[in-house]
Write a protein that holds these residues in place. Structure first.
Motif, PDB file in Angstrom:
ATOM      1  N   TYR A 225       0.835  -1.206   0.000  1.00 50.36           N
ATOM      2  CA  TYR A 225       0.000   0.000   0.000  1.00 50.36           C
ATOM      3  C   TYR A 225       0.873   1.261   0.000  1.00 50.36           C
ATOM      4  CZ  TYR A 225      -2.539   3.914   2.016  1.00 50.36           C
ATOM      5  OH  TYR A 225      -3.045   5.159   2.257  1.00 50.36           O
ATOM      6  N   THR A 228       2.704   2.497  -3.315  1.00 52.10           N
ATOM      7  CA  THR A 228       1.905   3.190  -4.317  1.00 52.10           C
ATOM      8  C   THR A 228       2.076   4.699  -4.201  1.00 52.10           C
ATOM      9  OG1 THR A 228       0.280   1.396  -4.297  1.00 52.10           O
ATOM     10  CG2 THR A 228      -0.446   3.505  -5.202  1.00 52.10           C
ATOM     11  N   PRO A 236       1.945   8.043   2.390  1.00 55.41           N
ATOM     12  CA  PRO A 236       0.634   7.374   2.350  1.00 55.41           C
ATOM     13  C   PRO A 236      -0.403   8.148   3.156  1.00 55.41           C
ATOM     14  CG  PRO A 236       2.382   5.806   2.848  1.00 55.41           C
ATOM     15  CD  PRO A 236       3.006   7.160   2.931  1.00 55.41           C
ATOM     16  N   TYR A 282      -7.252  -0.499  -2.199  1.00 52.74           N
ATOM     17  CA  TYR A 282      -5.828  -0.178  -2.224  1.00 52.74           C
ATOM     18  C   TYR A 282      -5.047  -1.365  -2.772  1.00 52.74           C
ATOM     19  CZ  TYR A 282      -7.897   3.025   1.107  1.00 52.74           C
ATOM     20  OH  TYR A 282      -8.729   3.929   1.699  1.00 52.74           O
ATOM     21  N   TRP A 283      -4.034  -1.050  -3.548  1.00 55.76           N
ATOM     22  CA  TRP A 283      -3.208  -2.097  -4.130  1.00 55.76           C
ATOM     23  C   TRP A 283      -1.773  -1.599  -4.215  1.00 55.76           C
ATOM     24  CZ3 TRP A 283      -1.007  -5.349  -7.981  1.00 55.76           C
ATOM     25  CH2 TRP A 283      -0.240  -4.704  -8.947  1.00 55.76           C
ATOM     26  N   GLY A 284      -0.841  -2.523  -4.275  1.00 56.22           N
ATOM     27  CA  GLY A 284       0.548  -2.143  -4.477  1.00 56.22           C
ATOM     28  C   GLY A 284       1.371  -3.331  -4.910  1.00 56.22           C
TER      29      GLY A 284
END
Length: 374
Positions: A225, A228, A236, A282-284
């Motif tokens: 997360y 990103t 973040p 959320y993605w990473g």
């Protein structure tokens, strides 16, 4: 009825707050908003100061609510007003602070202004208008609401802004192949090729949900997360503590997936579930893999919708690349009431913009992968 402003969501009981929510929309639940505040993701030093409004009866029962924040910037909103701010400040005025009725960092459409009766909702709208008239803020902005509150806001002189997102709809598919059967032959081949390319790289997927998600899972997920944002030179929005708080208060809604290769995590994505909708949040990924983003964020979510019988997949804001993967253009909305002078200028702009957004939505349907009816 009495209006009260909260500087912390914990100043009202979770049971009273949640009792006003229609269905199981996760982003307005007390536990979600509390996780943001308790983890320090919003609050002092973040530019998001909680200022939630509630209406109570004399017996303490909750009659209406609105999640509300005093904003000192326009980050994390996904309805962009930077040009409005620039124009207002060129006119010698302060654009910040402003008031924002929204779910922080979450461009997901749903309920915002809730009430047991119209009178209780009107009390909140009048309080917002009064704040504006006293010159305490440049404007009040309500983002990503459903249609239920629109007539009330329009009557109170607010202006509607339209946006467009791309959502996938599960039309009672029993498998991903059922979805493919509705697509043109060329698109079916493309989908299979994309998915096979991920398999060929030796990548598998590991899903977790509910109370089985532990602190160890969040330790695995958070670097994905954070990356990103860090790769764009930003910090973040959400702290590591937020995810622990989310799991503690909203475990029934949480879905977590890891992409793995050779026994190690290479990517991760977080989803939330409402009544009939899967929300990709959320993605990473720390390394580059061919087509992994599409598989993790889109195809895995589509499979999950089918498995859980969910009707809609909201994979997040923006992304025209979703169109060719079967995500259909849907209109979103927000409502705005600004200081005199600025309000009229913005209203004229929004009238033109609404026409453009509607035309864009219609044009976008031509890029969908579905077979043409004969």
């Amino acid at each position: 009825m009495k209006l009260r402003q909260l500087t912390q969501i914990d100043q009202v009981d979770a049971s009273r707050w949640d009792a006003l929510l229609p269905g199981n929309y996760p982003f307005l639940r007390h536990a979600f908003l509390a996780a943001l505040e308790r983890s320090g993701s919003v609050g002092e030093g973040t530019g998001w100061l909680p200022a939630h409004l509630i209406v109570e009866n004399s017996d303490g029962s909750l009659q209406a609510l609105l999640p509300l924040y005093q904003k000192m910037h326009s980050y994390g909103e996904y309805v962009f007003d930077w040009q409005w701010a620039e124009a207002w400040e060129r006119a010698g005025q302060n654009y910040y602070p402003k008031l924002l009725a929204a779910v922080p960092f979450s461009p997901v459409q749903g309920p915002r202004l809730l009430g047991r009766c119209t009178a209780s909702q009107q009390l909140i709208v009048q309080a917002l208008n009064d704040t504006l008239e006293r010159g305490l803020v440049s404007g009040v902005n309500l983002l990503f609401n459903d249609d239920a509150q629109s007539p009330l806001l329009q009557q109170a002189g607010w202006e509607q802004r339209l946006g467009c997102q791309f959502h996938w709809f599960n039309r009672d598919y029993r498998s991903f192949d059922d979805f493919l059967a509705e697509c043109s032959s060329r698109k079916r081949k493309n989908f299979r090729k994309e998915r096979q390319s991920v398999v060929a790289q030796g990548i598998t997927f590991e899903w977790h949900q509910g109370i089985e998600i532990s602190e160890a899972h969040w330790e695995r997920f958070f670097p994905f997360y954070a990356e990103t944002y860090l790769k764009r030179g930003q910090q973040p929005y959400l702290s590591r503590a937020f995810f622990s708080q989310l799991s503690a208060g909203l475990s029934d809604a949480v879905r977590l997936v890891f992409a793995r290769q050779d026994g190690r995590d290479v990517a991760g994505a977080l989803f939330l579930v409402g009544d009939d909708t899967l929300y990709g949040r959320y993605w990473g990924c720390l390394e580059e893999f061919d087509r992994l983003h599409f598989e993790t964020c889109f195809y895995q979510g589509m499979d999950r919708c089918i498995a859980e019988g969910l009707k809609r997949f909201d994979a997040g804001a923006q992304g025209e690349h979703k169109l060719v993967r079967g995500f259909e253009p849907v209109l979103t909305q927000s409502w705005h009431k600004l200081q005199p002078g600025l309000h009229e200028a913005v209203a004229e702009f929004l009238q033109r913009e609404r026409a453009g957004v509607r035309a864009y939505q219609q044009e976008s349907t031509g890029y969908l992968p579905f077979r043409q009816a004969t």
